[in-house]
Design an enzyme around this catalytic site. Structure first.
Site, PDB file in Angstrom:
ATOM      1  N   THR A  34       0.840  -1.202   0.000  1.00 38.15           N
ATOM      2  CA  THR A  34       0.000   0.000   0.000  1.00 38.15           C
ATOM      3  C   THR A  34       0.873   1.248   0.000  1.00 38.15           C
ATOM      4  OG1 THR A  34      -1.671  -1.200   1.270  1.00 38.15           O
ATOM      5  CG2 THR A  34      -1.903   1.189   1.135  1.00 38.15           C
ATOM      6  N   VAL A  62       4.432  -9.679  10.999  1.00 36.76           N
ATOM      7  CA  VAL A  62       4.358  -8.676  12.057  1.00 36.76           C
ATOM      8  C   VAL A  62       4.757  -7.324  11.491  1.00 36.76           C
ATOM      9  CG1 VAL A  62       5.222  -7.952  14.312  1.00 36.76           C
ATOM     10  CG2 VAL A  62       4.907 -10.389  13.831  1.00 36.76           C
ATOM     11  N   LYS A  63       3.784  -6.428  11.438  1.00 36.33           N
ATOM     12  CA  LYS A  63       4.078  -5.071  10.988  1.00 36.33           C
ATOM     13  C   LYS A  63       3.197  -4.031  11.678  1.00 36.33           C
ATOM     14  CE  LYS A  63       1.740  -6.336   6.662  1.00 36.33           C
ATOM     15  NZ  LYS A  63       1.959  -6.512   5.212  1.00 36.33           N
ATOM     16  N   THR A  64       1.950  -4.340  11.946  1.00 35.27           N
ATOM     17  CA  THR A  64       1.072  -3.359  12.614  1.00 35.27           C
ATOM     18  C   THR A  64       0.734  -3.764  14.044  1.00 35.27           C
ATOM     19  OG1 THR A  64      -0.887  -4.460  11.711  1.00 35.27           O
ATOM     20  CG2 THR A  64       0.028  -2.619  10.430  1.00 35.27           C
ATOM     21  N   ASP A 120      -5.188 -13.317   7.452  1.00 30.28           N
ATOM     22  CA  ASP A 120      -4.760 -11.989   7.892  1.00 30.28           C
ATOM     23  C   ASP A 120      -4.874 -11.899   9.417  1.00 30.28           C
ATOM     24  OD1 ASP A 120      -4.329  -9.197   8.155  1.00 30.28           O
ATOM     25  OD2 ASP A 120      -5.153  -8.874   6.148  1.00 30.28           O
ATOM     26  N   LYS A 132     -14.224  -0.983  17.945  1.00 29.36           N
ATOM     27  CA  LYS A 132     -14.562  -0.831  19.359  1.00 29.36           C
ATOM     28  C   LYS A 132     -14.547   0.641  19.766  1.00 29.36           C
ATOM     29  CE  LYS A 132     -13.258  -2.312  24.015  1.00 29.36           C
ATOM     30  NZ  LYS A 132     -12.488  -3.284  24.828  1.00 29.36           N
ATOM     31  N   TYR A 208     -44.932 -10.102   6.396  1.00 30.46           N
ATOM     32  CA  TYR A 208     -45.165 -11.171   7.368  1.00 30.46           C
ATOM     33  C   TYR A 208     -44.593 -12.454   6.781  1.00 30.46           C
ATOM     34  CZ  TYR A 208     -49.345 -11.656   4.359  1.00 30.46           C
ATOM     35  OH  TYR A 208     -50.195 -11.763   3.302  1.00 30.46           O
ATOM     36  N   HIS A 263     -48.114 -22.805  -4.423  1.00 33.27           N
ATOM     37  CA  HIS A 263     -47.810 -23.407  -3.133  1.00 33.27           C
ATOM     38  C   HIS A 263     -46.629 -24.371  -3.212  1.00 33.27           C
ATOM     39  CE1 HIS A 263     -51.157 -21.434  -1.243  1.00 33.27           C
ATOM     40  NE2 HIS A 263     -51.980 -21.896  -2.171  1.00 33.27           N
ATOM     41  N   GLY A 292     -53.427 -16.839  -9.812  1.00 28.33           N
ATOM     42  CA  GLY A 292     -52.742 -16.404  -8.590  1.00 28.33           C
ATOM     43  C   GLY A 292     -51.428 -17.113  -8.357  1.00 28.33           C
TER      44      GLY A 292
END
Length: 497
Positions: A34, A62-64, A120, A132, A208, A263, A292
């Site tokens: 990115t 491991v980076k963030t 991830d 959060k 309904y 039906h 119908g």
């Protein structure tokens, strides 16, 4: 807003978002691909590793995962300011993250040690932290939301409602992501996972359920569940069930074909030289039940079909497309729902029961027919058998179908025994002046006695297709030979409860 963290696998739209942030002097933290994408676009970026003082390590695993990142996401403005300042933690106001494509890669039959690298860790951890603390952090997981984010940045900030909505969407995404991983790992070495987790989006309340005293909703973004009617009243719970039943059968028919469902059972099925011909043939199988009903067609609807549809009462019409003339004609039936036939979305079948759920998966059908009678069916009978066998697959057990090669002639469904279904089909056909002479019969399950065969033969049927597998198969076959009825065993049962 002073700081944003952008870390995305899918780079769609990320440059435009970053440019908008930079234009408002909002600093950008980023990492890996990115950061490179943004720098290549001339956008100033600070690497997460530079901010934290720790390099990316373990091949990017491991980076963030660092207190300066998670403290910046979780720190409560006005409550944790002192501790943030003490430890040099800057508040991160916007988090834009999308995840490694585990769902996509899990379909590629990769070895587990390769696939596991698409799980991830840092992304979901940051998403959950920001969600959060949504009062202070806007968390963005979907490129479709970038325009809204840009508007908020240009307009001076996000509303509480926007941030809450983004957080809900973020938790929804991580839930789906974890579900995909859970289902895959729990399913290793097994046809079904030991714990089965599913998620459906786009929930909409229905008026309904099956009856007015029951509450209901529909969920789904694709297939029938994701369709919005072109016109007409809101789709009902029963409409969705009937459309699903009609479309499932209609997709198996040659085109032009029509299926009429009432039906949850087919009451008219036909193919023809034109869509109009197939509709008229299907409707005339049982015009009373067709009133119908839900109608599914597998070729475009033009003016002639629209006029016929509007001459009676149809609840729902679904087809691949409608001409402008047809749309104008059908507007006078303002309550009739029109749906566009979507591509099929293969999926497990789910049904709830007390305390749990049943899951069913249907493999692609493989024809393995065996002629068991002395007389082999004629080419015309084989063609009719193929047509009848498709229909009986979508009728409620115990199902008996009489048909020729292009149309349903009579049907009996939902009875506690198969011989009653055979009699009802004959009776209903006679009611509308239809004869069973020279039809074939399809039974969704084996015949335990010759009685169903005898009813069919007496009505004029000349051939019968069934799964076989009864302890009295020999007795039924012998009776077919006595009656001169050609019989085929398929080896596949089509119960539909």
């Amino acid at each position: 807003m002073t700081l944003a963290l952008l870390s995305v696998w899918d780079k769609t739209g990320i440059i435009d978002l970053a440019k908008a942030l930079a234009a408002k002097n909002i600093g950008i933290l980023s990492s890996g691909g990115t950061a490179k994408t943004l720098r290549d676009a001339g956008i100033p970026v600070k690497d997460v590793s530079e901010y934290t003082g720790f390099p990316e390590m373990m091949d990017g695993r491991v980076k963030t995962l660092h207190p300066k990142v998670h403290g910046g996401l979780l720190g409560r403005r006005g409550t944790d300011d002192a501790v943030m300042q003490e430890h040099g933690i800057e508040g991160i106001d916007i988090l834009c993250v999308n995840l490694y494509p585990f769902e996509e890669m899990s379909k590629k039959n990769l070895p587990l040690d390769e696939l596991i690298e698409f799980v991830d860790i840092g992304g979901p951890a940051m998403i959950r932290a920001a969600s959060k603390n949504f009062k202070d952090v806007a968390v963005v997981v979907d490129p479709d939301d970038y325009p809204m984010v840009i508007d908020a940045v240009n307009g001076g900030g996000f509303t509480y409602e926007q941030k809450l909505s983004l957080a809900a969407k973020a938790f929804t995404r991580t839930a789906a992501y974890d579900a995909a991983i859970s289902n895959y790992l729990n399913g290793i070495g097994s046809e079904f996972p030991s714990t089965y987790t599913v998620q459906f989006a786009n929930g909409r309340h229905l008026r309904y359920g099956e009856n007015p005293h029951q509450k209901a909703a529909v969920y789904g973004t694709s297939g029938i569940a994701g369709q919005t009617a072109l016109q007409g009243k809101e789709m009902s719970y029963n409409n969705y069930l009937d459309v699903h039943a009609a479309v499932s059968l209609c997709r198996e028919l040659p085109s032009p074909g029509t299926v009429i469902v009432k039906h949850n059972n087919p009451c008219g099925v036909a193919v023809g030289a034109t869509q109009l011909e197939s509709y008229l043939k299907a409707r005339d199988v049982d015009p009373v039940s067709a009133y119908g009903s839900v109608v599914a067609m597998n070729s475009p609807v033009g003016k002639d079909v629209a006029e016929e549809i509007c001459s009676t009462f149809v609840e729902v019409l679904i087809a691949p497309s409608f001409t402008e003339e047809a749309r104008e004609i059908m507007k006078k039936k303002e309550n009739m729902r029109l749906l566009v036939l979507p591509p099929e979305v293969p999926a497990d079948e789910l049904r709830t029961i007390d305390g749990g759920v049943l899951v069913q998966r249907t493999p692609e059908y493989e024809e393995g027919w065996t002629v068991v009678s002395k007389r082999a069916p004629t080419e015309a009978e084989v063609a009719a058998m193929r047509f009848a066998w498709k229909i009986v697959k979508y009728a409620k057990s115990n199902a008996i179908v009489y048909s020729n090669a292009t149309e349903l002639v009579g049907i009996g469904v939902g009875q506690m025994n198969r011989v009653d279904s055979a009699k009802i089909a004959v009776m209903k056909a006679a009611e509308f002046g239809r004869t069973m002479k020279d039809t074939v019969v399809a039974s969704d399950a084996f015949l335990p006695f010759p009685d169903t065969l005898e009813v069919a033969a007496a009505a004029g049927a000349t051939a019968l297709i069934q799964p076989g597998g009864s302890i009295r198969d020999a007795e039924v076959i012998a009776r077919a030979d006595e009656l001169g009825v050609a019989m085929v065993f398929t080896g596949t049962r089509h119960f539909r409860h």
